[in-house]
Structure formats: C-alpha cells, structure tokens
Design an enzyme around this catalytic site. Structure first.
Site, PDB file in Angstrom:
ATOM      1  N   GLU A  39       0.787  -1.260   0.023  1.00 60.77           N
ATOM      2  CA  GLU A  39      -0.195   0.061   0.135  1.00 60.77           C
ATOM      3  C   GLU A  39       0.862   1.181  -0.199  1.00 60.77           C
ATOM      4  O   GLU A  39       1.753   1.514   0.894  1.00 60.77           O
ATOM      5  CB  GLU A  39      -0.847  -0.084   1.204  1.00 60.77           C
ATOM      6  CG  GLU A  39      -1.755   1.259   1.400  1.00 60.77           C
ATOM      7  CD  GLU A  39      -2.659   1.280   2.746  1.00 60.77           C
ATOM      8  OE1 GLU A  39      -3.814   0.640   2.643  1.00 60.77           O
ATOM      9  OE2 GLU A  39      -1.947   1.865   3.731  1.00 60.77           O
TER      10      GLU A  39
ATOM     11  N   ALA B 195     -10.348  10.522   2.989  1.00 62.23           N
ATOM     12  CA  ALA B 195     -11.569  10.673   3.278  1.00 62.23           C
ATOM     13  C   ALA B 195     -12.207  11.793   2.625  1.00 62.23           C
ATOM     14  O   ALA B 195     -11.511  12.856   3.080  1.00 62.23           O
ATOM     15  CB  ALA B 195     -11.982  10.104   4.666  1.00 62.23           C
TER      16      ALA B 195
ATOM     17  N   ASP C 143     -13.579   7.384   6.939  1.00 56.80           N
ATOM     18  CA  ASP C 143     -13.897   7.504   8.216  1.00 56.80           C
ATOM     19  C   ASP C 143     -14.132   9.248   8.618  1.00 56.80           C
ATOM     20  O   ASP C 143     -14.955   9.674   7.661  1.00 56.80           O
ATOM     21  CB  ASP C 143     -12.574   7.500   9.169  1.00 56.80           C
ATOM     22  CG  ASP C 143     -12.275   5.956   9.421  1.00 56.80           C
ATOM     23  OD1 ASP C 143     -13.346   5.289   9.782  1.00 56.80           O
ATOM     24  OD2 ASP C 143     -11.101   5.592   9.434  1.00 56.80           O
TER      25      ASP C 143
ATOM     26  N   ALA D 114     -19.931   1.229   2.515  1.00 57.97           N
ATOM     27  CA  ALA D 114     -18.973   0.815   1.251  1.00 57.97           C
ATOM     28  C   ALA D 114     -19.850   0.186   0.261  1.00 57.97           C
ATOM     29  O   ALA D 114     -19.590   0.210  -0.909  1.00 57.97           O
ATOM     30  CB  ALA D 114     -17.846  -0.152   1.726  1.00 57.97           C
TER      31      ALA D 114
ATOM     32  N   GLN E 112      -7.810  -5.563   7.439  1.00 59.21           N
ATOM     33  CA  GLN E 112      -7.178  -4.548   8.074  1.00 59.21           C
ATOM     34  C   GLN E 112      -5.790  -5.437   8.668  1.00 59.21           C
ATOM     35  O   GLN E 112      -6.026  -6.610   8.851  1.00 59.21           O
ATOM     36  CB  GLN E 112      -8.115  -4.211   9.063  1.00 59.21           C
ATOM     37  CG  GLN E 112      -7.650  -3.325  10.138  1.00 59.21           C
ATOM     38  CD  GLN E 112      -7.080  -1.951   9.760  1.00 59.21           C
ATOM     39  OE1 GLN E 112      -6.380  -1.831   9.007  1.00 59.21           O
ATOM     40  NE2 GLN E 112      -8.182  -0.870   9.973  1.00 59.21           N
TER      41      GLN E 112
HETATM   42  P1  FAD Z   1     -18.245   0.096   5.839  1.00 59.16           P
HETATM   43  O1  FAD Z   1     -18.509  -1.340   5.080  1.00 59.16           O
HETATM   44  O2  FAD Z   1     -19.467   0.943   5.350  1.00 59.16           O
HETATM   45  O3  FAD Z   1     -18.455  -0.260   7.190  1.00 59.16           O
HETATM   46  C1  FAD Z   1     -18.612   0.787   8.384  1.00 59.16           C
HETATM   47  C2  FAD Z   1     -19.012  -0.038   9.588  1.00 59.16           C
HETATM   48  O4  FAD Z   1     -20.668  -0.033   9.316  1.00 59.16           O
HETATM   49  C3  FAD Z   1     -18.663  -1.120  10.002  1.00 59.16           C
HETATM   50  O5  FAD Z   1     -18.884  -1.123  11.423  1.00 59.16           O
HETATM   51  C4  FAD Z   1     -19.610  -2.200   9.297  1.00 59.16           C
HETATM   52  O6  FAD Z   1     -19.889  -3.363  10.234  1.00 59.16           O
HETATM   53  C5  FAD Z   1     -21.305  -1.247   9.239  1.00 59.16           C
HETATM   54  N1  FAD Z   1     -21.843  -1.462   8.064  1.00 59.16           N
HETATM   55  C6  FAD Z   1     -21.326  -1.875   6.871  1.00 59.16           C
HETATM   56  N2  FAD Z   1     -22.640  -2.201   5.940  1.00 59.16           N
HETATM   57  C7  FAD Z   1     -23.503  -1.794   6.768  1.00 59.16           C
HETATM   58  C8  FAD Z   1     -25.082  -1.796   6.473  1.00 59.16           C
HETATM   59  N3  FAD Z   1     -25.628  -2.081   5.575  1.00 59.16           N
HETATM   60  N4  FAD Z   1     -25.856  -1.472   7.502  1.00 59.16           N
HETATM   61  C9  FAD Z   1     -25.268  -1.378   9.094  1.00 59.16           C
HETATM   62  N5  FAD Z   1     -23.994  -1.201   9.163  1.00 59.16           N
HETATM   63  C10 FAD Z   1     -23.135  -1.519   7.983  1.00 59.16           C
HETATM   64  N6  FAD Z   1      -9.897   5.104   4.690  1.00 59.16           N
HETATM   65  C11 FAD Z   1      -9.854   6.099   3.888  1.00 59.16           C
HETATM   66  O7  FAD Z   1     -10.105   7.113   4.088  1.00 59.16           O
HETATM   67  N7  FAD Z   1      -9.040   6.040   2.449  1.00 59.16           N
HETATM   68  C12 FAD Z   1      -8.423   4.791   2.332  1.00 59.16           C
HETATM   69  O8  FAD Z   1      -7.834   4.862   1.337  1.00 59.16           O
HETATM   70  C13 FAD Z   1      -8.717   3.733   3.131  1.00 59.16           C
HETATM   71  N8  FAD Z   1      -8.130   2.339   2.835  1.00 59.16           N
HETATM   72  C14 FAD Z   1      -8.423   1.340   3.618  1.00 59.16           C
HETATM   73  C15 FAD Z   1      -7.718   0.120   3.203  1.00 59.16           C
HETATM   74  C16 FAD Z   1      -8.246  -1.030   4.010  1.00 59.16           C
HETATM   75  C17 FAD Z   1      -7.571  -2.227   3.479  1.00 59.16           C
HETATM   76  C18 FAD Z   1      -8.983  -0.885   5.302  1.00 59.16           C
HETATM   77  C19 FAD Z   1      -9.032  -2.092   5.937  1.00 59.16           C
HETATM   78  C20 FAD Z   1      -9.459   0.473   5.598  1.00 59.16           C
HETATM   79  C21 FAD Z   1      -9.103   1.562   4.901  1.00 59.16           C
HETATM   80  N9  FAD Z   1      -9.631   2.926   5.120  1.00 59.16           N
HETATM   81  C22 FAD Z   1      -9.381   3.892   4.447  1.00 59.16           C
HETATM   82  C23 FAD Z   1     -10.492   3.065   6.414  1.00 59.16           C
HETATM   83  C24 FAD Z   1     -11.922   2.749   6.233  1.00 59.16           C
HETATM   84  O9  FAD Z   1     -12.293   3.705   5.498  1.00 59.16           O
HETATM   85  C25 FAD Z   1     -12.380   2.669   7.589  1.00 59.16           C
HETATM   86  O10 FAD Z   1     -12.178   1.485   8.280  1.00 59.16           O
HETATM   87  C26 FAD Z   1     -14.139   2.911   7.713  1.00 59.16           C
HETATM   88  O11 FAD Z   1     -14.149   3.104   9.249  1.00 59.16           O
HETATM   89  C27 FAD Z   1     -14.918   1.784   7.238  1.00 59.16           C
HETATM   90  O12 FAD Z   1     -14.851   1.435   5.738  1.00 59.16           O
HETATM   91  P2  FAD Z   1     -15.411   0.406   4.964  1.00 59.16           P
HETATM   92  O13 FAD Z   1     -15.269   0.520   3.675  1.00 59.16           O
HETATM   93  O14 FAD Z   1     -15.013  -0.863   5.707  1.00 59.16           O
HETATM   94  O15 FAD Z   1     -17.288   0.815   5.657  1.00 59.16           O
END
Ligand code: FAD
Length: 283
Positions: A17, A51, A108, A120, A171
């Site tokens: 990364e 973000a 975030d 997402a 993660q």
């Molecule tokens: P989501 O899938 O939306 O999940 C967020 C929370 O909501 C979780 O607790 C999940 O359980 C819950 N959730 C998901 N779907 C639903 C639903 N339909 N109903 C209710 N609850 C739900 N951040 C950046 O800003 N830029 C980056 O480039 C970046 N790269 C990353 C790369 C990796 C490999 C990882 C692991 C994280 C990265 N992050 C990055 C951080 C990431 O944006 C955060 O961890 C964020 O808090 C969650 O992202 P997510 O895509 O998993 O979100």
C-alpha cells in the site's frame, strides 16, 4: 490486469500500500517512491484515497504511475461525502488512466449528516453498475470498531459481496491465529471470495499505538515488548518489524494463505526487506 486474476493464481501474491502526499503538496517524491517500489516488483500496489476526496487527483496520478510500470494498481475510493456525479467523475478518471481495480470504502470522520452513500456496499453497487471495474473491499479480522460485534461485522461484510465486491483486503493483524479464525467464520457465513491478509511491519513505535487505538487492532504482548525495546532506535525497530512481519507471512504461506498485503507506510526499504527474504519462498 484485474487483481482477481492474480488472487486466484496458485502462486503467492505479495502486494503493498502507498499513500499519496497531502492535497497541494509535491507529487514528485511520491512518484520516486513508486519507481523504487516498482523495482522490487510487488504483484500489485494499492493507493489510498483521502476521506472526503482530499488528494483524489494524487491518488489517480500515483495509480497511473504504478500502471505505467506494468504493475496492477488498486485505487482506493471513499464515499463518505461523495455524490453520485462525483463518483462517476472519479470512475471516468480511473478509466482514462488505465486503472481497472478499485478498493471501495466508506472512509472515516463519519457525522450524523444524511448522505448519498451510507456504506461501502452502496458505493460498490454504484461501481458495479458501471460494469467494467474489478471491485475490492475492506474487512476486519478483529471486527470494525463501530460494528458492535465480530458476527455483526461479518454480516455486514456479506452485504459488500452481495453488492459486487469480488475480493477483500484485511485490516492489519499481528496475530495469525486471529486471521485463521476469521477465515473460518467468513466461510461459515458463505463468504468465499479471495481474502488478502494485511501485514504491517512496525517501524514507528508512537505511530503504531495510535493506529491500533483507531483501528481496534491489538498488538500482542510479545510484539509490544519488541516494539518498546527498540522504540528509540529506528533502524533496529525497522529490522525487528520486518523480521516479525516475515515470520507472520511465512506462517501464512505455509498454512495455504497466499495473498498478502503489506502496509509499507511509503517505505520502499520495508517491502524491499520483505521481498528479498521471500525470494525462494514465492518463486
Ligand atoms: P463500511 O463497509 O461502510 O463499514 C463501516 C461500519 O458500518 C462497519 O462497522 C460495518 O460493520 C457497518 N456496516 C457496513 N454495512 C452496513 C449496513 N448495510 N448496515 C449497517 N451497518 C453496516 N480510509 C480512507 O479514508 N482512505 C483509504 O484509502 C482507506 N483505505 C483502507 C484500506 C483498507 C484495507 C482498510 C481495512 C481500511 C481503509 N480505510 C481507508 C479505512 C476505512 O475507510 C475505515 O475503516 C472505515 O471506518 C470503514 O470503511 P468500510 O469501507 O469498511 O465501511
């Protein structure tokens, strides 16, 4: 090349990364880092995305530079304050620059403000509808901090797959037993897309404490002791961090877990130290 093709291959896939410089700051240094890491030949490189879309242009420029080295780029894309039109605009830029792989994330700094893309998975549906991208998503072996429980988080991860996510990048995790247990739980919940394990060689003691706090990742006591012992000696900590990461990676590969993403914190010497010591193992 679509990353799913690499992940489905029998050979280990070691990726890393990169993160872009802050919006408005010099790109030149970041592009030099791309050149240095490209010489080490990771199987793909992911490029993070601020973000809220800050530094979006830098993500495109760096991912384009990665592709120019004939290494597949995985461009991250977040949706926290995004609009449908904004996302379409970004996808157009990815397409115009030969970027075929997108890691779709929420991002975030969440507020209660209603927004177009809540999760997402909403972003994944939008990208999927555009038809031509290979879509990845994030997953959390220790559970996402907001999820309430690991089971609930896995349920939500399943929503990503249903929305078009073809592979997951984990993660960081410092304990392979957690990873093995997580894989079992994913399979039990019908999630069988390729999962890329996340490995972070610790190279900065202060930074790792903050990262663990924010992400909910645990640093096992034996690793904490190593980090504390070498906290004031950056070169020694780098060696120890690479050695610990290598131990994890070799154990993962020996147990049939062949896809590994290294969080390099933009340090070519980190991915270099790892690839050098895996040369016979991943050939
Ligand atoms: P989501 O899938 O939306 O999940 C967020 C929370 O909501 C979780 O607790 C999940 O359980 C819950 N959730 C998901 N779907 C639903 C639903 N339909 N109903 C209710 N609850 C739900 N951040 C950046 O800003 N830029 C980056 O480039 C970046 N790269 C990353 C790369 C990796 C490999 C990882 C692991 C994280 C990265 N992050 C990055 C951080 C990431 O944006 C955060 O961890 C964020 O808090 C969650 O992202 P997510 O895509 O998993 O979100």
């Amino acid at each position: 090349m679509k990353i799913t093709e690499l992940l489905k291959d029998d050979k280990p896939c070691i990726s890393c990364e990169l993160f872009p410089p802050k919006a408005g700051s010099e790109l030149q240094n970041a592009l030099k880092i791309v050149d240095k890491i490209a010489e080490i030949k990771p199987h793909f490189m992911s490029v993070t995305y601020g973000a809220g879309g800050t530094s979006a242009g830098q993500t495109v420029a760096i991912a384009k530079a990665v592709e120019e080295h004939n290494i597949p780029a995985l461009a991250h894309l977040t949706c926290i304050d995004a609009t449908g039109d904004g996302i379409e605009g970004m996808l157009g830029k990815f397409r115009d620059n030969g970027i075929q792989n997108v890691l779709a994330l929420r991002g975030d700094a969440v507020t209660d403000k209603p927004r177009e893309f809540m999760h997402a998975s909403d972003l994944m549906r939008k990208i999927s509808a555009s038809g031509d991208f290979c879509i990845g998503g994030a997953c959390y072996p220790e559970g996402h901090p907001e999820a309430g429980s690991l089971d609930k988080d896995i349920e939500n991860t399943k929503k990503k797959i249903d929305a078009g996510c073809e592979f997951l990048v984990a993660q960081m995790c410092f304990d392979n037993n957690i990873m093995y247990n997580y894989m079992y739980r994913l399979l039990r919940n019908g999630i069988d897309v390729p999962v890329v394990a996340g490995i972070m060689p610790v190279t900065n003691a202060k930074q790792i404490n903050r990262i663990c706090e924010l992400s909910g990742t645990k640093l096992p006591p034996h690793y904490r002791a190593i980090v504390e012992r070498f906290a004031d000696d950056p070169q020694a900590l780098m060696q120890a961090g690479i050695a610990y990461a290598l131990g994890q990676i070799i154990d993962l590969i020996a147990n049939g877990f062949k896809n590994i993403h290294v969080y390099t914190m933009n340090k070519p010497e980190v991915i270099g130290g790892i690839m050098k010591n895996l040369s016979e193992i991943i050939k």
